[in-house]
Design a protein around this motif. Sequence first.
Motif, PDB file in Angstrom:
ATOM      1  N   PHE B 493     -22.841 -56.510 -22.947  1.00  0.00           N
ATOM      2  CA  PHE B 493     -22.898 -57.929 -23.299  1.00  0.00           C
ATOM      3  C   PHE B 493     -21.642 -58.374 -24.047  1.00  0.00           C
ATOM      4  O   PHE B 493     -21.227 -59.523 -23.958  1.00  0.00           O
ATOM      5  CB  PHE B 493     -24.129 -58.220 -24.167  1.00  0.00           C
ATOM      6  N   ALA B 494     -21.048 -57.446 -24.781  1.00  0.00           N
ATOM      7  CA  ALA B 494     -19.888 -57.800 -25.607  1.00  0.00           C
ATOM      8  C   ALA B 494     -18.735 -58.338 -24.774  1.00  0.00           C
ATOM      9  O   ALA B 494     -17.923 -59.118 -25.267  1.00  0.00           O
ATOM     10  CB  ALA B 494     -19.423 -56.581 -26.409  1.00  0.00           C
ATOM     11  N   VAL B 497     -18.921 -62.319 -20.775  1.00  0.00           N
ATOM     12  CA  VAL B 497     -18.330 -63.604 -20.381  1.00  0.00           C
ATOM     13  C   VAL B 497     -16.944 -63.420 -19.762  1.00  0.00           C
ATOM     14  O   VAL B 497     -16.678 -63.937 -18.671  1.00  0.00           O
ATOM     15  CB  VAL B 497     -18.337 -64.605 -21.564  1.00  0.00           C
ATOM     16  N   PRO B 538      -3.564 -63.840 -11.933  1.00  0.00           N
ATOM     17  CA  PRO B 538      -3.153 -62.840 -12.939  1.00  0.00           C
ATOM     18  C   PRO B 538      -3.981 -62.853 -14.227  1.00  0.00           C
ATOM     19  O   PRO B 538      -3.997 -61.876 -14.969  1.00  0.00           O
ATOM     20  CB  PRO B 538      -1.692 -63.222 -13.231  1.00  0.00           C
ATOM     21  N   GLU B 539      -4.679 -63.951 -14.471  1.00  0.00           N
ATOM     22  CA  GLU B 539      -5.532 -64.035 -15.656  1.00  0.00           C
ATOM     23  C   GLU B 539      -6.571 -62.913 -15.674  1.00  0.00           C
ATOM     24  O   GLU B 539      -7.056 -62.521 -16.750  1.00  0.00           O
ATOM     25  CB  GLU B 539      -6.236 -65.409 -15.641  1.00  0.00           C
ATOM     26  N   GLY B 542      -6.049 -59.641 -18.178  1.00  0.00           N
ATOM     27  CA  GLY B 542      -6.368 -59.803 -19.603  1.00  0.00           C
ATOM     28  C   GLY B 542      -7.868 -59.921 -19.821  1.00  0.00           C
ATOM     29  O   GLY B 542      -8.410 -59.395 -20.799  1.00  0.00           O
ATOM     30  N   HIS B 546     -10.368 -57.475 -22.043  1.00  0.00           N
ATOM     31  CA  HIS B 546     -11.334 -58.047 -22.986  1.00  0.00           C
ATOM     32  C   HIS B 546     -12.751 -57.555 -22.655  1.00  0.00           C
ATOM     33  O   HIS B 546     -13.520 -57.163 -23.542  1.00  0.00           O
ATOM     34  CB  HIS B 546     -11.237 -59.578 -22.881  1.00  0.00           C
ATOM     35  N   ALA B 549     -13.687 -54.025 -23.950  1.00  0.00           N
ATOM     36  CA  ALA B 549     -13.298 -53.713 -25.331  1.00  0.00           C
ATOM     37  C   ALA B 549     -14.443 -53.146 -26.159  1.00  0.00           C
ATOM     38  O   ALA B 549     -14.243 -52.752 -27.307  1.00  0.00           O
ATOM     39  CB  ALA B 549     -12.723 -54.959 -26.007  1.00  0.00           C
ATOM     40  N   GLY B 550     -15.641 -53.099 -25.591  1.00  0.00           N
ATOM     41  CA  GLY B 550     -16.767 -52.537 -26.345  1.00  0.00           C
ATOM     42  C   GLY B 550     -17.301 -53.530 -27.362  1.00  0.00           C
ATOM     43  O   GLY B 550     -16.770 -54.633 -27.519  1.00  0.00           O
ATOM     44  N   ALA B 551     -18.365 -53.122 -28.059  1.00  0.00           N
ATOM     45  CA  ALA B 551     -19.038 -54.049 -28.971  1.00  0.00           C
ATOM     46  C   ALA B 551     -18.687 -53.818 -30.432  1.00  0.00           C
ATOM     47  O   ALA B 551     -18.965 -54.648 -31.286  1.00  0.00           O
ATOM     48  CB  ALA B 551     -20.552 -53.939 -28.792  1.00  0.00           C
ATOM     49  N   ASP B 553     -16.105 -53.862 -32.463  1.00  0.00           N
ATOM     50  CA  ASP B 553     -15.346 -54.806 -33.287  1.00  0.00           C
ATOM     51  C   ASP B 553     -16.103 -56.113 -33.531  1.00  0.00           C
ATOM     52  O   ASP B 553     -15.817 -56.832 -34.474  1.00  0.00           O
ATOM     53  CB  ASP B 553     -13.962 -55.081 -32.671  1.00  0.00           C
ATOM     54  N   LEU B 554     -17.089 -56.396 -32.655  1.00  0.00           N
ATOM     55  CA  LEU B 554     -17.842 -57.650 -32.833  1.00  0.00           C
ATOM     56  C   LEU B 554     -18.744 -57.585 -34.054  1.00  0.00           C
ATOM     57  O   LEU B 554     -19.119 -58.610 -34.618  1.00  0.00           O
ATOM     58  CB  LEU B 554     -18.695 -57.949 -31.595  1.00  0.00           C
TER      59      LEU B 554
END
Lengths: 564, 564
Positions: B493-494, B497, B538-539, B542, B546, B549-551, B553-554
């Motif tokens: 879920f992290a 989006v 190309p977007e 990135g 993202h 990146a795992g959860a 740091d959230l």
Amino acid sequence: MPYRAPVTDFRFIFENVSDFAAVQATDRFADASPDMIEAILEGAGRIAEDVLDPLRRVGDMQGARLENGVVRTPDGFKQAFAQLAEGGWIALSAGQEHGGMGLPISITTAFNEMAAATAMSLGLCPLLTQGQVEALEHHASDEIKQMYLPRLISGEWTGTMNLTEPQAGSDVGALTTKAAPNGDGTYAITGQKIYITYGDHDMAENVCHLVLARLPDAPGGTKGISLFLVPKLIPDDQGRPGVANALKVVSLEHKMGIHGSPTAVMQYDGAVGWLIGEQNKGMAAMFTMMNNARLAVGAQGVGCAEGAYQHALAYAQDRSQMGRIIDHADVRRMLLTMKADTFAARAIAVNCAVAIDMETATHHESWRTRAALLTPIAKAFGTDVGCDVASIGIQIHGGMGFIEETGAAQFLRDARITPIYEGTNGIQAMDLVGRKMMDGGEAAFRLLDEIEADAERARADLPDLAEPVWQATESLREAVEWLVAQSDMRTRFAGSVPFLRAFARVLGGYYHMRAAMAEKGQGPRTKLARFYVARLLPEHAGLLTHAMAGAEDLYALSVDELAA
Amino acid sequence: MPYRAPVTDFRFIFENVSDFAAVQATDRFADASPDMIEAILEGAGRIAEDVLDPLRRVGDMQGARLENGVVRTPDGFKQAFAQLAEGGWIALSAGQEHGGMGLPISITTAFNEMAAATAMSLGLCPLLTQGQVEALEHHASDEIKQMYLPRLISGEWTGTMNLTEPQAGSDVGALTTKAAPNGDGTYAITGQKIYITYGDHDMAENVCHLVLARLPDAPGGTKGISLFLVPKLIPDDQGRPGVANALKVVSLEHKMGIHGSPTAVMQYDGAVGWLIGEQNKGMAAMFTMMNNARLAVGAQGVGCAEGAYQHALAYAQDRSQMGRIIDHADVRRMLLTMKADTFAARAIAVNCAVAIDMETATHHESWRTRAALLTPIAKAFGTDVGCDVASIGIQIHGGMGFIEETGAAQFLRDARITPIYEGTNGIQAMDLVGRKMMDGGEAAFRLLDEIEADAERARADLPDLAEPVWQATESLREAVEWLVAQSDMRTRFAGSVPFLRAFARVLGGYYHMRAAMAEKGQGPRTKLARFYVARLLPEHAGLLTHAMAGAEDLYALSVDELAA
């Protein structure tokens, strides 16, 4: 929920993520001691929290109204403006010789952000007045200065800028407003101007318009434009507002946001005006003022972001849905994106302000070019962040975000003007890849060198931040090298907006890294920096690819094909 | 400027960028011949251009009003709705046994987009009615079907969905509305519901509410929810609207956009209702309906984008500033971004619709999972594009974009609800990385295989498109592999989006490539594809960084630290 001014964050950025100490070390700003700065920041925070914050929603609901030719501001605006004037908040950076406090623009930037976070539509009035004060300080005669500056700085009178005409838009050179000599040293100004913020209102006893117009036989285009000061009420010898000038508000615009701020269509019918600066040099005078106004608008964007963030955070803490929504990973992701980008945009704005202050204090070329480089980035990135963060704020509220009572939507509706006015963000980006790269990229390379040097210093302790920041800076350097090698301006312009954003992304990574370095890698700012560097910084690569795609494909489709 | 329905683009996508031919080849949709589809698309375009387009602004200005307990729609809505009903546009895909046309959802998707591009606030009424028709077709008794379906399909009556309650938001399981058996097979419904679109209005003689409620002694959470049909006026034996039911509109919301659409707070005080489907199986019934509604909302986003694009293009062609603004590189970049993303989002929506139609016609599992995979992407990407493109449209207008008279701002204010309702885009993304990946990524991998096979076919003739699309698909494949290996749902879920957006970016590249292939690399679609692949695709890189990146740091920052 009530706004809490980010005084701590500003202090942290001043102390750790900018060269503000160098500003304080100059003779020019010797008064700006740490204690004084502390007091001013606290005072600005208090007035924003206590006086301005309660006006956000009333300004939106009531809006400014034109009644029988007179503009009425929403309930409470007049009293709040009086409190700003009383406290000396109208023009903090104005020179002391006319009653100003002579404070660094860095401090004004903090105040402008706080005002935009709370009552942006009211805050525009002092913001425009700041710009006028600056223009008069630089370009007006002593007589005009003595008549106008003390009254503008005190908030007895307020200022406007009159650039745009209905047929001209951003193309100021196409303006047709006329200035005819009256024979007594004054001029008769005739024409129509649009988008005149606070073109009239009921918060001060006089409104002073700076109007761009053409003298008879002036050259065409921007080389034939002069600047005039045209007061609503013509001052008598004692400086008392006297006879009404031949100008009026024709109508107010019905806008998407900042409803409390009257946006006027102004009509001048031979109004008496005084020439400011030299004949046909009006654009130069306007540019002096516009540069700082651009930074101020960037700070407005940051303010919208901060306000929206606080609002969304409070909602996420209160709201329960399958547990508190703040515990959902995606809500965290949104909140951290808001917070991390707000910090990045704020740090860029402060660093731009510091460069302006250092230029003012030292007249060093290196600070002038640094300020010139950072201004379009601070304006465009700050305002884009304002809109993006406000939109995320709506999303966090779910269905409630779309209901006006919540207040989340207003942040976006208000913020949406900031990427447009004071030069659209497209114009900022063209400025960055055009005028600001006329030095062959020297100012940019110097900044990139500084970033890489700091990244080297951080590499041992914070490799997870230093390495990506260093790499991203190298990629940006290659893009700058590519850019300055393009002699075809269309090729530069074709990628200018993604280039500016990539530049801001890298600067954001840099300032986050510096925040972590100041914390020695232990603490909340380091955690936020890790989030930014891992999740938001990577965007720069796709943007740089976009920036270097050239112009050919933009013109490959004909206009008919675009419409098909 | 008047709207021009993108009939040509839909036809092109149907013929070249989707498997719509396969839909037409099924027995179920054998009637949907090319000639008939052509006639329906043309007819939909005409009604959007002639009947709906003139109502966009009046709907925004007047809004829906609650007057003495009765809801009044803006001038012209009632007449326009009658024309929609007369023309059979209310529920194009409804079954023929009750008077529907039984057309593919693909065609309904085109109509829904056109309605959203012109009078989105009016178009919501048929859209909600479509959903109700579908729910009743699948779950109601024959008696209910015979009473309600012909009247809903004809537009004599309209439908609503009542899910949300003030305390529950997206957490439907927390609802408390009660359903008590009356002893005669009916139920007494008591409770309050919010966000009820067209909860009352003056365009039809009856309003039929589908209401989620709890039976006595029902289990807690979503397992204890049943679905009830609660008409405003209780039909007599002949199906004539009779006695007023015990329900009322308490208030209408004051919203950021779609002002013409009444968003009601509904109060049920023992209102008579009929159970739809089985007891405690209300959520399943709701889900059938919601899936198609999600696609419909995605199409609304595309409609907002198309409307905003046409509006901005017309302005850019007319407006002169240092030459026509359409000749400025950055204006071109903005217009092409709008056009390229609108095409991508439209192609995704059509491909999702085609999968739904193929599932309906063939009941093949592979189509079911394809539809399930594409639905959250079509909803979230379509609506994000709607907002982004509308915002770019404002920017192209410069200062005029912020003035409501121009109409540019309305597209954004209207579009801004679409990422929220019918399940927020965050919920769509969680659905994608959660439920839709329960198959270990099989449905996703199958789609990625198809993309790569087509990229291989295109490689010889269109290497500049095929190679980046193939590479991006490989990157996406790695991300899917990573994702399905994560057993910790928070980790998925992290990044959900950005993952969904990256998926959409790759799909967009794929459909642009297919458009270019159909043109054999010669023509405007190939040029647009080159723009998309070079600048927007190309977007994805990135975003995937993202996404993975795992959860951790959230959750590194405490709530107190978030507030500091």
